[in-house]
Design an enzyme around this catalytic site. Structure first.
Site, mmCIF file in Angstrom:
data_model
loop_
_atom_site.group_PDB
_atom_site.id
_atom_site.type_symbol
_atom_site.label_atom_id
_atom_site.label_comp_id
_atom_site.label_asym_id
_atom_site.label_seq_id
_atom_site.Cartn_x
_atom_site.Cartn_y
_atom_site.Cartn_z
ATOM 1 C CB CYS A 22 18.867 -3.782 -76.809
ATOM 2 S SG CYS A 22 20.643 -3.818 -76.560
ATOM 3 C CG ASN A 70 1.986 -3.920 -78.631
ATOM 4 O OD1 ASN A 70 1.461 -3.770 -79.737
ATOM 5 N ND2 ASN A 70 3.264 -4.255 -78.603
ATOM 6 C CB THR A 111 3.234 -15.340 -82.107
ATOM 7 O OG1 THR A 111 3.420 -13.964 -81.324
ATOM 8 C CG2 THR A 111 4.301 -14.951 -83.260
ATOM 9 C CD GLN A 148 -1.551 -6.002 -75.317
ATOM 10 O OE1 GLN A 148 -2.224 -5.749 -74.226
ATOM 11 N NE2 GLN A 148 -0.390 -6.621 -75.272
#
Ligand SMILES: Cc1ncc(COP(=O)(O)O)c(C=O)c1O
Length: 393
Positions: free
Chosen positions: A325, A151, A72, A179
């Site tokens: 979510c 990913n 990141t 990845q």
């Protein structure tokens, strides 16, 4: 209960050889690598040896490797580092709709600060068309950032072609290879890429370490101002243990990647075959062949991925769903939606990502367990055709 870990794209277990390699750095090798006395010099050697291993693995020079805290951070350093340095030459960035949040959110931040970003679409297999990148370029474009492999689906992007287009246009090319690294061959000797991101914890090293390769001649603005570590490109005392771990992992991969990948691909294919033979109404998400050898993303029609995930967890199987979510409701994966997946199919998607330690026994147990869970959930689903037919009778 048997425990099966099929979530290696989220993170990987630490390789025993890596654990052994870092042990001295948890005890006698404690110096600050910037110190010029013996304690610092020994640790500096550990860092530089690791940098050399990483450079050899990717086919670049050690001085081109900027060590950082994560994939990141490295994505942020690449994208904002170019934007801050070259913002006076242009304010346009090209990326894709299926990037990791580390890239998407760095781009969104720049949009709030006067930059324009084009998010090129992907085809139904989740792959960017190089011509879409070419068509998105403008005289104002300063950066193209497209991931090497996705990913969630494992789909592999045509980075050599996209990089060639960026180079032809004189635009800096960055790829997030978090990845891809360690799963498919990458050689910066021939790849037209200016910056490449990698992360330690995806390759059986440790969490909290990653890096950005910045090819010679490419200038970026640092994001962390401080000491002169990493040749002024990233201030802060280095994460020695994390760096030594990455060096060891990439050394192991350089010698054993082909064999390891062949075995993981065999197991992934066995899982894929088993599921498709035993369970009706499955949709594979991602390219059939241009895909990471360890990744299988499947939509189980008429069931919710999240319900599957929880039921499989109760049976000891760790995998992942792409749903997020948001305010209490489950949003289908934006990656699958960008690929044109039906939203209800996308909600039934699960990602199985295999890696070090997985066995035939794991795959066989998982196929039985997944079949049982799907049958159980479909029996409860009013949408599943045979349930509907049974109720109508
Ligand atoms: C494609 C991709 N980029 C970036 C990252 C972030 O890496 P890290 O966890 O080291 O910050 C991940 C992690 O899942 C990823 O899959």
């Amino acid at each position: 209960m048997r425990k099966i870990y099929f979530d290696h794209n989220a993170t990987t277990p630490v390789h025993p050889e890596v654990k052994k390699a870092v042990e001295p750095y948890l005890s006698e090798q404690f110096g600050n690598p910037s110190s010029i006395h013996w304690a610092g010099r020994d640790v500096r050697k550990g860092v530089e040896d690791a940098r050399q291993e990483i450079a050899t693995f990717f086919g670049c020079q050690p001085l081109e490797v900027v060590l950082a805290s994560s994939g990141t951070e490295s994505d942020n350093l690449a994208i904002k580092g170019v934007a801050f340095r070259k913002g006076n030459e242009g304010k346009h960035i090209v990326t894709s709709q299926v990037e990791h949040p580390a890239v998407i959110n760095a781009c969104r931040f720049l949009e709030d600060h006067g930059f324009r970003v084009t998010y090129v679409p992907v085809n139904r297999h989740g792959i960017v068309d190089p011509e879409a990148v070419r068509n998105a370029l403008t005289p104002d474009t300063i950066l193209v950032t497209i991931m090497y492999a996705n990913n969630e689906t494992g789909s592999i992007m045509p980075i050599p072609e996209i990089g060639a287009i960026a180079r032809e246009a004189g635009v800096i090319m960055h790829t997030d290879a978090v990845q891809a690294a360690g799963k498919i061959p990458i050689d910066l000797g021939s790849l037209p890429v200016d910056m490449l991101t990698f992360s330690g914890h995806k390759v059986n090293a440790l969490k909290g370490a990653g890096g950005l390769i910045v090819r010679k001649g490419i200038e970026i603005e640092p994001l962390t101002h401080g000491g002169h570590q990493e040749r002024g490109r990233r201030g802060g005392t280095e994460n020695i243990v994390g760096i030594v771990a990455m060096g060891k992992s990439f050394q192991l991969l350089r010698h054993g990647m082909e064999e390891e990948v062949a075995e993981i691909r065999r197991l992934r294919d066995k899982l894929e075959r088993g599921l498709f033979e035993r369970i009706p109404e499955l949709v594979r998400n991602g390219h059939p062949t241009l895909r990471l050898p360890n990744t299988l993303n499947v939509s189980f029609r008429f069931v919710e991925g999240e319900a599957m995930l929880l039921n499989l967890d109760m049976m000891g199987i760790a995998c992942s769903s792409g749903s997020a979510c948001t305010s209490g409701s489950l949003e289908p994966s934006p990656i699958l939606i960008a690929m044109g997946a039906d939203p209800t199919d996308a909600q039934g998607a699960l990602r199985f990502s295999l890696g070090l330690g997985n066995t035939d026994g794991d795959v066989e147990y998982a196929i039985d367990a997944i079949e049982a869970v799907v049958n159980k959930l479909r029996a409860l689903s009013p949408l599943y055709p045979s349930t509907r037919e049974a109720k109508a009778r």
